[in-house]
Write a protein that holds these residues in place. Structure first.
Motif, PDB file in Angstrom:
ATOM      1  N   PHE A  29       0.810  -1.211   0.000  1.00 48.46           N
ATOM      2  CA  PHE A  29       0.000   0.000   0.000  1.00 48.46           C
ATOM      3  C   PHE A  29       0.850   1.270   0.000  1.00 48.46           C
ATOM      4  O   PHE A  29       2.003   1.268   0.384  1.00 48.46           O
ATOM      5  N   ILE A  30       0.219   2.350  -0.450  1.00 48.11           N
ATOM      6  CA  ILE A  30       0.767   3.704  -0.373  1.00 48.11           C
ATOM      7  C   ILE A  30      -0.327   4.560   0.254  1.00 48.11           C
ATOM      8  O   ILE A  30      -1.460   4.561  -0.224  1.00 48.11           O
ATOM      9  N   THR A  31      -0.003   5.272   1.332  1.00 46.92           N
ATOM     10  CA  THR A  31      -0.959   6.184   1.956  1.00 46.92           C
ATOM     11  C   THR A  31      -0.445   7.603   1.810  1.00 46.92           C
ATOM     12  O   THR A  31       0.717   7.883   2.095  1.00 46.92           O
ATOM     13  N   VAL A  32      -1.317   8.485   1.349  1.00 50.47           N
ATOM     14  CA  VAL A  32      -0.983   9.895   1.155  1.00 50.47           C
ATOM     15  C   VAL A  32      -1.873  10.728   2.076  1.00 50.47           C
ATOM     16  O   VAL A  32      -3.089  10.533   2.106  1.00 50.47           O
ATOM     17  N   THR A  33      -1.261  11.642   2.822  1.00 54.87           N
ATOM     18  CA  THR A  33      -1.973  12.570   3.687  1.00 54.87           C
ATOM     19  C   THR A  33      -1.520  13.978   3.327  1.00 54.87           C
ATOM     20  O   THR A  33      -0.327  14.208   3.174  1.00 54.87           O
ATOM     21  N   VAL A  34      -2.463  14.901   3.179  1.00 59.10           N
ATOM     22  CA  VAL A  34      -2.117  16.265   2.774  1.00 59.10           C
ATOM     23  C   VAL A  34      -2.641  17.292   3.788  1.00 59.10           C
ATOM     24  O   VAL A  34      -3.611  17.035   4.495  1.00 59.10           O
ATOM     25  N   THR A  35      -1.972  18.431   3.846  1.00 56.94           N
ATOM     26  CA  THR A  35      -2.406  19.514   4.724  1.00 56.94           C
ATOM     27  C   THR A  35      -3.044  20.659   3.937  1.00 56.94           C
ATOM     28  O   THR A  35      -3.627  21.559   4.533  1.00 56.94           O
ATOM     29  N   THR A  36      -2.914  20.624   2.608  1.00 54.10           N
ATOM     30  CA  THR A  36      -3.560  21.602   1.734  1.00 54.10           C
ATOM     31  C   THR A  36      -4.222  20.844   0.590  1.00 54.10           C
ATOM     32  O   THR A  36      -3.865  19.708   0.303  1.00 54.10           O
ATOM     33  N   ASP A  37      -5.188  21.455  -0.071  1.00 51.33           N
ATOM     34  CA  ASP A  37      -5.807  20.828  -1.236  1.00 51.33           C
ATOM     35  C   ASP A  37      -4.716  20.518  -2.250  1.00 51.33           C
ATOM     36  O   ASP A  37      -3.942  21.405  -2.620  1.00 51.33           O
ATOM     37  N   THR A  38      -4.627  19.248  -2.653  1.00 50.95           N
ATOM     38  CA  THR A  38      -3.506  18.803  -3.486  1.00 50.95           C
ATOM     39  C   THR A  38      -3.962  17.761  -4.491  1.00 50.95           C
ATOM     40  O   THR A  38      -4.770  16.895  -4.165  1.00 50.95           O
ATOM     41  N   GLU A  39      -3.415  17.821  -5.700  1.00 54.01           N
ATOM     42  CA  GLU A  39      -3.577  16.757  -6.678  1.00 54.01           C
ATOM     43  C   GLU A  39      -2.336  15.879  -6.591  1.00 54.01           C
ATOM     44  O   GLU A  39      -1.213  16.380  -6.700  1.00 54.01           O
ATOM     45  N   VAL A  40      -2.535  14.592  -6.373  1.00 51.73           N
ATOM     46  CA  VAL A  40      -1.430  13.649  -6.209  1.00 51.73           C
ATOM     47  C   VAL A  40      -1.452  12.687  -7.390  1.00 51.73           C
ATOM     48  O   VAL A  40      -2.460  12.034  -7.650  1.00 51.73           O
ATOM     49  N   VAL A  42       0.228   9.328  -9.089  1.00 56.98           N
ATOM     50  CA  VAL A  42       0.984   8.121  -8.763  1.00 56.98           C
ATOM     51  C   VAL A  42       1.245   7.367 -10.060  1.00 56.98           C
ATOM     52  O   VAL A  42       0.321   7.113 -10.838  1.00 56.98           O
ATOM     53  N   ALA A  43       2.516   7.012 -10.289  1.00 54.03           N
ATOM     54  CA  ALA A  43       2.903   6.275 -11.492  1.00 54.03           C
ATOM     55  C   ALA A  43       3.821   5.129 -11.087  1.00 54.03           C
ATOM     56  O   ALA A  43       4.499   5.194 -10.057  1.00 54.03           O
ATOM     57  N   ASN A  44       3.858   4.081 -11.899  1.00 49.72           N
ATOM     58  CA  ASN A  44       4.797   2.991 -11.635  1.00 49.72           C
ATOM     59  C   ASN A  44       6.173   3.362 -12.182  1.00 49.72           C
ATOM     60  O   ASN A  44       6.350   4.428 -12.773  1.00 49.72           O
ATOM     61  N   ALA A  45       7.150   2.479 -11.993  1.00 50.28           N
ATOM     62  CA  ALA A  45       8.525   2.781 -12.405  1.00 50.28           C
ATOM     63  C   ALA A  45       8.656   2.968 -13.916  1.00 50.28           C
ATOM     64  O   ALA A  45       9.574   3.645 -14.372  1.00 50.28           O
ATOM     65  N   ALA A  46       7.737   2.409 -14.687  1.00 48.66           N
ATOM     66  CA  ALA A  46       7.760   2.565 -16.141  1.00 48.66           C
ATOM     67  C   ALA A  46       7.135   3.892 -16.575  1.00 48.66           C
ATOM     68  O   ALA A  46       7.126   4.221 -17.757  1.00 48.66           O
ATOM     69  N   GLY A  47       6.591   4.640 -15.611  1.00 52.29           N
ATOM     70  CA  GLY A  47       5.991   5.927 -15.924  1.00 52.29           C
ATOM     71  C   GLY A  47       4.512   5.870 -16.237  1.00 52.29           C
ATOM     72  O   GLY A  47       3.895   6.888 -16.536  1.00 52.29           O
ATOM     73  N   MET A  48       3.903   4.676 -16.160  1.00 53.00           N
ATOM     74  CA  MET A  48       2.472   4.535 -16.436  1.00 53.00           C
ATOM     75  C   MET A  48       1.668   4.977 -15.218  1.00 53.00           C
ATOM     76  O   MET A  48       1.989   4.625 -14.081  1.00 53.00           O
ATOM     77  N   SER A  49       0.623   5.733 -15.449  1.00 50.39           N
ATOM     78  CA  SER A  49      -0.207   6.251 -14.367  1.00 50.39           C
ATOM     79  C   SER A  49      -0.925   5.122 -13.631  1.00 50.39           C
ATOM     80  O   SER A  49      -1.522   4.247 -14.243  1.00 50.39           O
ATOM     81  N   VAL A  50      -0.833   5.137 -12.309  1.00 48.01           N
ATOM     82  CA  VAL A  50      -1.559   4.205 -11.460  1.00 48.01           C
ATOM     83  C   VAL A  50      -2.830   4.888 -10.951  1.00 48.01           C
ATOM     84  O   VAL A  50      -3.830   4.245 -10.703  1.00 48.01           O
ATOM     85  N   GLY A  51      -2.758   6.201 -10.809  1.00 49.25           N
ATOM     86  CA  GLY A  51      -3.928   6.941 -10.366  1.00 49.25           C
ATOM     87  C   GLY A  51      -3.612   8.394 -10.094  1.00 49.25           C
ATOM     88  O   GLY A  51      -2.464   8.771  -9.893  1.00 49.25           O
ATOM     89  N   THR A  52      -4.660   9.204 -10.109  1.00 50.05           N
ATOM     90  CA  THR A  52      -4.571  10.607  -9.736  1.00 50.05           C
ATOM     91  C   THR A  52      -5.596  10.838  -8.640  1.00 50.05           C
ATOM     92  O   THR A  52      -6.762  10.493  -8.794  1.00 50.05           O
ATOM     93  N   LEU A  53      -5.115  11.379  -7.519  1.00 50.08           N
ATOM     94  CA  LEU A  53      -5.979  11.630  -6.374  1.00 50.08           C
ATOM     95  C   LEU A  53      -6.127  13.132  -6.190  1.00 50.08           C
ATOM     96  O   LEU A  53      -5.149  13.863  -6.266  1.00 50.08           O
ATOM     97  N   ARG A  54      -7.326  13.583  -5.947  1.00 51.88           N
ATOM     98  CA  ARG A  54      -7.568  14.990  -5.607  1.00 51.88           C
ATOM     99  C   ARG A  54      -8.010  15.012  -4.152  1.00 51.88           C
ATOM    100  O   ARG A  54      -9.134  14.624  -3.843  1.00 51.88           O
ATOM    101  N   LEU A  55      -7.095  15.421  -3.291  1.00 53.58           N
ATOM    102  CA  LEU A  55      -7.342  15.383  -1.861  1.00 53.58           C
ATOM    103  C   LEU A  55      -7.579  16.778  -1.304  1.00 53.58           C
ATOM    104  O   LEU A  55      -6.925  17.734  -1.710  1.00 53.58           O
ATOM    105  N   LYS A  56      -8.489  16.880  -0.366  1.00 55.61           N
ATOM    106  CA  LYS A  56      -8.763  18.125   0.354  1.00 55.61           C
ATOM    107  C   LYS A  56      -7.828  18.223   1.551  1.00 55.61           C
ATOM    108  O   LYS A  56      -7.313  17.210   2.036  1.00 55.61           O
ATOM    109  N   ALA A  57      -7.613  19.406   2.052  1.00 54.24           N
ATOM    110  CA  ALA A  57      -6.759  19.626   3.222  1.00 54.24           C
ATOM    111  C   ALA A  57      -7.187  18.718   4.370  1.00 54.24           C
ATOM    112  O   ALA A  57      -8.378  18.608   4.664  1.00 54.24           O
ATOM    113  N   GLY A  58      -6.216  18.016   4.967  1.00 54.57           N
ATOM    114  CA  GLY A  58      -6.482  17.122   6.086  1.00 54.57           C
ATOM    115  C   GLY A  58      -6.930  15.729   5.697  1.00 54.57           C
ATOM    116  O   GLY A  58      -7.113  14.869   6.554  1.00 54.57           O
ATOM    117  N   GLU A  59      -7.081  15.458   4.419  1.00 50.09           N
ATOM    118  CA  GLU A  59      -7.576  14.164   3.949  1.00 50.09           C
ATOM    119  C   GLU A  59      -6.430  13.170   3.745  1.00 50.09           C
ATOM    120  O   GLU A  59      -5.312  13.548   3.404  1.00 50.09           O
TER     121      GLU A  59
END
Length: 80
Positions: A29-40, A42-59
């Motif tokens: 697993f990978i857990t991401v926690t942000v303190t400001t609204d952030t777009e995260v 995530v890509a694998n080592a080959a550069g292929m997108s695994v996902g894009t997360l749009r997190l709100k502050a504190g999420e």
């Protein structure tokens, strides 16, 4: 500025910190926690997108992934 904290507890391998985002990688697993609204992106080592997360502050969000090397907003993370 990034710093790394190693902890053996519960299979957690690495924690990467920035002033606005913390990324924790563990066994499957990978857990991401942000303190400001952030777009995260995530890509694998080959550069292929695994996902894009749009997190709100504190999420937090956890992605369940296979073992490997991932890039989280251009920072290398190793998942065991």
């Amino acid at each position: 500025m990034w710093s790394m904290v190693k902890t053996p507890a519960a299979g957690i391998a690495d924690t990467e910190l920035t002033p606005d985002m913390a990324v924790t990688a563990g066994k499957g697993f990978i857990t991401v926690t942000v303190t400001t609204d952030t777009e995260v992106k995530v890509a694998n080592a080959a550069g292929m997108s695994v996902g894009t997360l749009r997190l709100k502050a504190g999420e937090s969000r956890t992605l369940y992934v296979s073992a490997g090397i991932y890039l989280v907003n251009h920072v290398k993370i190793i998942v065991k």
